[in-house]
Design a protein around this motif. Structure first.
Motif, short mmCIF file in Angstrom:
data_model
loop_
_atom_site.label_atom_id
_atom_site.label_comp_id
_atom_site.label_asym_id
_atom_site.label_seq_id
_atom_site.Cartn_x
_atom_site.Cartn_y
_atom_site.Cartn_z
N MET A 52 -7.17 -0.74 0.72
CA MET A 52 -6.19 -1.50 -0.05
C MET A 52 -5.54 -2.59 0.80
N VAL A 53 -5.17 -2.26 2.03
CA VAL A 53 -4.56 -3.25 2.92
C VAL A 53 -5.55 -4.39 3.18
N ALA A 90 0.83 -1.21 0.00
CA ALA A 90 0.00 0.00 0.00
C ALA A 90 0.87 1.25 0.00
N TYR A 107 -6.14 3.83 1.96
CA TYR A 107 -5.04 2.98 2.48
C TYR A 107 -5.62 1.76 3.19
N GLN A 122 -0.20 5.18 -1.10
CA GLN A 122 -1.30 5.36 -0.15
C GLN A 122 -0.78 5.96 1.16
#
Length: 394
Positions: free
Chosen positions: A204-205, A189, A201, A194
């Motif tokens: 995405m993680v 990320a 962020y 991000q």
């Protein structure tokens, strides 16, 4: 006849395999074996997080020195971040909080059923997923009363120590998996630009960890699996020497004496990576150093920890104390394999010094009291040779 002779030889091999399975699980049946396994693996997990934090600090120091020197250090802009280290720490906490689930899964799947996260067979007992003490393997009818009794005896008695060890390893594999998958997801990320704490962020993680990111999820899983095997010393052996040793142990008679070649070989490699001589003899360490960036920082951390440990150990081995007569005598706080001469061995024996041990103050087993009425403290050497990987590094 040839057929009957071949049948006798096959049954003899199956009986030998069953005997070896019984023998190896007998080696694992002592409570001390499992206590050592738990302590050693816990130390490895904690060391993994500690090394990541230290590598991050090393990278920050490298950047600081590069900025102060006007770019002379050779900063490449790549280093681990505190966010990644924190993610690994969170993974460790999550893993320990789920240890009861992982342990139950290990007991349930101890006979080789595929793991949810890891491939089957990656357990310290190479017999855990290939049971030999069964009615079918011994040429008996598993549906008969005797065959069913034999299968129950094999499952719930013969292989129980191996199943428990596999369940213990499942705890630490799961923990290591979560540690590395968390770290990898955060790193990916950050590499995509991000900003930590933002909704993008976090999304995405989460997608990477849930297997929903088409680019990063698979590499994150692969890296986590490799790290989990590395942390529990069950990773595949690739070099010729240890491969040859592994093939040797396929011989049933040799396997009686050396049943855990893969674990021993990986333990030695783990310790060697953290040895001061690692740059000279360890190609893996040199590859990590030459990779640069965060990988180099981690390699430097391993070397630094090894050098610091060596310095502490040498100082502890040279420790002295004053005896009751006022004479200075040797009292090593840590010992290795001990002296070779019989005269020195006798002195060690008289002083209660034991090889591969650490000297500690413990309560007097006889309950003697000191001048203040408290239980008297006495020195005792506690063995460390089985507390791997710490014992291996020392």
């Amino acid at each position: 006849t040839v057929v009957s002779r071949a049948s006798d030889e096959l049954w003899g091999k199956r009986a030998a395999d069953a005997a070896i399975e019984f023998w190896i699980n007998g080696l694992l049946s002592g409570p001390q074996t499992h206590a050592v396994n738990l302590v050693g693996n816990t130390g490895t997990v904690v060391m993994g997080v500690t090394e990541r934090y230290m590598a991050t600090g090393f990278g920050k120091a490298r950047k600081f020195l590069n900025d102060k020197s006007g770019g002379k250090i050779g900063w490449d802009g790549n280093s681990s971040t505190w966010t990644e280290s924190n993610a690994m720490m969170i993974g460790m906490i999550d893993g320990f909080s789920q240890m009861h689930i992982a342990f139950a899964r290990g007991l349930r799947d101890g006979e080789g059923v595929s793991r949810d996260l890891l491939a089957p067979g990656a357990v310290k007992t190479d017999l855990g997923y290939k049971p030999s003490f069964t009615a079918d393997k011994l040429g008996l009818d598993p549906n008969s009363a005797f065959g069913a009794m034999l299968d129950g005896f094999g499952q719930y008695y013969v292989r129980l120590p191996g199943r428990v060890l596999g369940a213990e390893d499942e705890v630490f594999k799961t923990t290591a998996y979560l540690m590395e998958s968390n770290r990898y997801a955060v790193s990916a990320a950050l590499s995509e630009g991000q900003v930590p704490g933002t909704p993008e962020y976090k999304a995405m993680v989460s997608n990477i960890l849930q297997g929903e990111d088409p680019v990063h999820s698979l590499p994150a899983n692969d890296a986590a699996v490799l790290f989990a095997k590395y942390q529990t010393f069950t990773n595949e052996i690739s070099d010729n020497i240890t491969l040859g040793a592994t093939k040797l142990t396929q011989n049933p008679f040799i396997k009686l004496y050396v049943p855990f070649v893969r674990v021993v070989a990986n333990l030695m490699k783990y310790g060697l990576e953290r040895s001061p001589i690692s740059p000279l003899v360890n190609q893996k360490w040199r590859n990590e150093w030459n990779a640069g960036g965060a990988t180099r920082d981690l390699a430097a951390t391993k070397l630094g920890m090894g050098a610091a440990t060596s310095a502490v150990v040498w100082g502890a081995m040279a420790n002295t104390e004053i005896d009751e007569k006022g004479n200075e005598i040797s009292r090593p706080l840590i010992t290795g394999n001990g002296p070779k001469s019989r005269a020195e061995q006798k002195i060690w024996q008289q002083m209660g010094i034991k090889p591969w041990s650490v000297y500690m103050q413990v309560d007097d087993p006889k309950g003697a009291l000191d001048a203040d009425g408290n239980i008297k403290q006495v020195g005792k050497y506690m063995p460390i040779n089985r507390l791997d990987p710490v014992g291996q590094i020392i």
